[in-house]
Design a protein around this motif. Sequence first.
Motif, short mmCIF file in Angstrom:
data_model
loop_
_atom_site.label_atom_id
_atom_site.label_comp_id
_atom_site.label_asym_id
_atom_site.label_seq_id
_atom_site.Cartn_x
_atom_site.Cartn_y
_atom_site.Cartn_z
N PRO A 1 2.06 8.34 7.31
CA PRO A 1 1.89 8.40 5.85
C PRO A 1 0.49 8.87 5.43
O PRO A 1 -0.43 8.86 6.25
CB PRO A 1 2.11 6.95 5.42
CG PRO A 1 1.62 6.15 6.60
CD PRO A 1 1.79 7.00 7.83
N TRP B 1 -2.92 8.51 2.62
CA TRP B 1 -3.67 7.35 2.12
C TRP B 1 -3.45 7.10 0.64
O TRP B 1 -3.84 6.06 0.12
CB TRP B 1 -5.19 7.55 2.36
CG TRP B 1 -5.68 8.85 1.78
CD1 TRP B 1 -5.82 10.03 2.46
CD2 TRP B 1 -6.01 9.13 0.42
NE1 TRP B 1 -6.21 11.03 1.59
CE2 TRP B 1 -6.35 10.50 0.34
CE3 TRP B 1 -6.07 8.34 -0.75
CZ2 TRP B 1 -6.73 11.11 -0.87
CZ3 TRP B 1 -6.43 8.95 -1.94
CH2 TRP B 1 -6.76 10.32 -1.99
N LYS C 1 1.62 5.09 12.30
CA LYS C 1 0.22 5.52 12.47
C LYS C 1 -0.33 5.73 11.05
O LYS C 1 -0.13 6.78 10.45
CB LYS C 1 0.19 6.84 13.26
CG LYS C 1 -1.04 7.12 14.07
CD LYS C 1 -2.33 7.32 13.33
CE LYS C 1 -2.37 8.46 12.34
NZ LYS C 1 -3.49 8.38 11.37
N GLY D 1 -0.69 13.76 16.23
CA GLY D 1 -0.17 15.11 16.41
C GLY D 1 0.04 15.42 17.88
O GLY D 1 1.09 15.94 18.28
N GLY E 1 2.03 14.11 3.76
CA GLY E 1 0.62 14.47 3.76
C GLY E 1 0.44 15.92 3.36
O GLY E 1 1.29 16.50 2.66
N SER E 2 -0.61 16.53 3.86
CA SER E 2 -0.94 17.89 3.43
C SER E 2 -0.03 18.93 4.09
O SER E 2 0.55 18.69 5.17
CB SER E 2 -2.40 18.20 3.77
OG SER E 2 -2.57 18.12 5.16
N MET F 1 5.07 17.27 1.64
CA MET F 1 3.72 17.84 1.70
C MET F 1 3.10 18.00 0.30
O MET F 1 3.44 17.29 -0.60
CB MET F 1 3.77 19.13 2.49
CG MET F 1 4.58 18.97 3.79
SD MET F 1 4.40 20.28 4.99
CE MET F 1 5.19 21.65 4.17
N CYS G 1 0.32 13.69 -5.16
CA CYS G 1 0.97 14.97 -4.85
C CYS G 1 1.62 15.53 -6.09
O CYS G 1 1.79 16.72 -6.24
CB CYS G 1 1.99 14.78 -3.75
SG CYS G 1 3.16 13.48 -4.13
N GLU H 1 -4.32 23.59 -3.27
CA GLU H 1 -4.34 22.18 -3.64
C GLU H 1 -5.74 21.60 -3.44
O GLU H 1 -6.30 21.69 -2.35
CB GLU H 1 -3.33 21.38 -2.80
CG GLU H 1 -3.18 19.95 -3.29
CD GLU H 1 -2.26 19.08 -2.42
OE1 GLU H 1 -2.37 19.13 -1.19
OE2 GLU H 1 -1.44 18.34 -3.00
P1 NAD Z 1 -3.32 14.53 5.60
O1 NAD Z 1 -2.34 15.62 5.88
O2 NAD Z 1 -4.74 14.80 5.84
O3 NAD Z 1 -2.95 13.24 6.45
C1 NAD Z 1 -1.67 12.64 6.38
C2 NAD Z 1 -1.44 11.80 7.62
O4 NAD Z 1 -1.41 12.68 8.74
C3 NAD Z 1 -2.54 10.79 7.90
O5 NAD Z 1 -1.96 9.60 8.38
C4 NAD Z 1 -3.36 11.46 8.97
O6 NAD Z 1 -4.01 10.53 9.81
C5 NAD Z 1 -2.30 12.21 9.75
N1 NAD Z 1 -2.79 13.36 10.49
C6 NAD Z 1 -3.93 14.06 10.31
N2 NAD Z 1 -4.02 15.05 11.22
C7 NAD Z 1 -2.91 14.99 11.98
C8 NAD Z 1 -2.40 15.76 13.04
N3 NAD Z 1 -3.07 16.78 13.55
N4 NAD Z 1 -1.21 15.41 13.55
C9 NAD Z 1 -0.50 14.39 13.07
N5 NAD Z 1 -0.93 13.63 12.04
C10 NAD Z 1 -2.11 13.91 11.50
O7 NAD Z 1 -3.06 14.10 4.07
P2 NAD Z 1 -3.81 12.96 3.25
O8 NAD Z 1 -5.17 13.42 2.89
O9 NAD Z 1 -3.64 11.64 3.90
O10 NAD Z 1 -2.91 12.92 1.93
C11 NAD Z 1 -3.03 13.85 0.90
C12 NAD Z 1 -1.95 14.91 1.02
O11 NAD Z 1 -0.67 14.30 1.03
C13 NAD Z 1 -1.93 15.87 -0.16
O12 NAD Z 1 -1.71 17.16 0.32
C14 NAD Z 1 -0.75 15.37 -0.98
O13 NAD Z 1 -0.19 16.35 -1.81
C15 NAD Z 1 0.18 14.93 0.08
N6 NAD Z 1 1.17 13.97 -0.42
C16 NAD Z 1 2.46 14.39 -0.54
C17 NAD Z 1 3.40 13.52 -1.05
C18 NAD Z 1 4.83 13.96 -1.22
O14 NAD Z 1 5.69 13.11 -1.42
N7 NAD Z 1 5.11 15.24 -1.16
C19 NAD Z 1 3.04 12.22 -1.39
C20 NAD Z 1 1.72 11.83 -1.22
C21 NAD Z 1 0.79 12.71 -0.73
#
Ligand code: NAD
Length: 516
Positions: A180, A182, A206, A243, A259-260, A288, A321, A417
């Motif tokens: 997930p 943060w 994680k 990852g 996430g992103s 994402m 997001c 973004e």
């Molecule tokens: P992030 O992609 O940096 O991290 C998300 C998760 O991925 C974290 O737990 C992180 O530790 C993990 N991560 C980081 N690198 C990784 C890798 N190489 N392999 C596997 N996992 C890895 O995103 P963030 O900064 O935590 O959250 C913000 C992003 O999430 C924004 O882009 C936002 O738009 C998106 N988001 C989307 C939704 C949705 O429902 N679409 C909801 C909330 C947030």
Amino acid sequence: MIREQYRPTDYIDFSDENNVESMLNALSRVKEKLGRTYNLKIGDQEITTEDTFTSFNPGNIDEVIGHFQKAGEREADMAIEAAFEAFKSWSGVSAEERADYLFKASDIMRDRRMELMAWMVYEVGKSWAEADGDVAETIDFLEFYGQEALRYAGRKEVVSFNGESPYMEYIPLGVGVIIPPWNFPFAITSGMATAAIVSGNTIVLKPSSDAPATAYQLVSIMEEVGLPPGVLNFLTGPGALAGEKLVRHPKTRFISFTGSMEVGLGINKAAAEMADGQVWIKRVVAEMGGKDAIIVDSEANLEEAAVGVVTSAFGYNGQKCSACSRLIVVEDVHEKLMKKVIEKTSALSLGDPADKANFMGPVINESSMRKIEKYVEIGKKEGELLIGGERGEGNGYYYKPTIFGGIDRRARLAQEEIFGPVLAVIKAKDFDDALDIANDTVFGLTGAVYTDNKDKWEKATREFHVGNLYLNRKCTGALVGVHPFGGFNMSGTDSKAGGADYLLLFQQAKSISVKL
Ligand code: NAD
């Protein structure tokens, strides 16, 4: 356990002084718990590692929230193995029993609502209202998914034919890796984790390294309700570990990521590569990023539109997001609307989120602050700075709500973004042009349209290509069960969290037929 029919949880009324006092008490109680060290939870073991990392309060950067173990490959492997072992029995537990764990946990969350909110005020800088929304959504996810699991359970009727007695049933997938973000550290983490668990899977969670203490609250509540060891394994550590090791592990059956876009695409690619010994195609659920737009038409109520824009753009500092990061205004009403938007933005309070008076708190961390500053410099070249554009006061990552006017639809500010309090304003010739601009992005998560013209509602419904479309309403604040949530295109796999189809993503259907 018989439950009432699901409906979303009401928010807390902070005009009631008793509630204010309870929240202040909860903040004091949680403050006393800050600074502890937390272990990994793998199977029935608590594990420590050589290295730890620290979670800080982004609103007061000298304050330590907690210390967390930095898991490595060995622990990642142990966690997957523990989940794999636990799956053997958990997959055979009845849906009623599995759902009961969620119902019991949601009852505990209702009782400890303000304490759970306080964790997020400290760890991720949520205002009281935002923290309330997060906990309420968590309670809703558990209640909704518990009830959904009961609906999916049992034999499903198919067409009887040729003297056979056929039926279908849904069975779980196996070991899931839950990754997930943060920004909804309780709601999204809990929703993703419990949807997988209640469907009969076991997981390795994680959490984001920016919000591990909040994720831990879920883990400890699930332990308190007696969830068997190994069903939910808690593995803190760097994102790259997830990852490289968890996603690629041959015993990983599915990955649920939010996430992103960059990280999500990397996970999708890594999951597609077969590992030695792997006997399935891994399923990836990836939600994402977004570059969400609000369109304000010439036939709109501009006062309501301005409120919707400011709330969607700057609620939780634009770190949703679903946040509005593009405001697309039909030129006839541009001047009038912008006057209102700027007026309302300048009235927003920014500061320590533990203080009820503040609407906005800090952004999450130093690198987010730098990213925002980088885009503000880009914005100054691409458009006109109308308000903000600088740091706020305080011992944290405070950044003032910022608006750029005169942005071109293809400008970086309109395409990338930023995930902070930066709004790009784009002028449109007319409603059709506005829709065209709105769709001119790789993302497709949320969007809103303010207009009183019903034909335009219909046109937007047909043509605005987003997973969550809102008419005459802000583009944030999806409610579980009411607005199933998920995006199109590069915003993800459109999983529709909080919707009736969501649990399907964590199950597979088995068709059985008896020849009588
Ligand atoms: P992030 O992609 O940096 O991290 C998300 C998760 O991925 C974290 O737990 C992180 O530790 C993990 N991560 C980081 N690198 C990784 C890798 N190489 N392999 C596997 N996992 C890895 O995103 P963030 O900064 O935590 O959250 C913000 C992003 O999430 C924004 O882009 C936002 O738009 C998106 N988001 C989307 C939704 C949705 O429902 N679409 C909801 C909330 C947030």
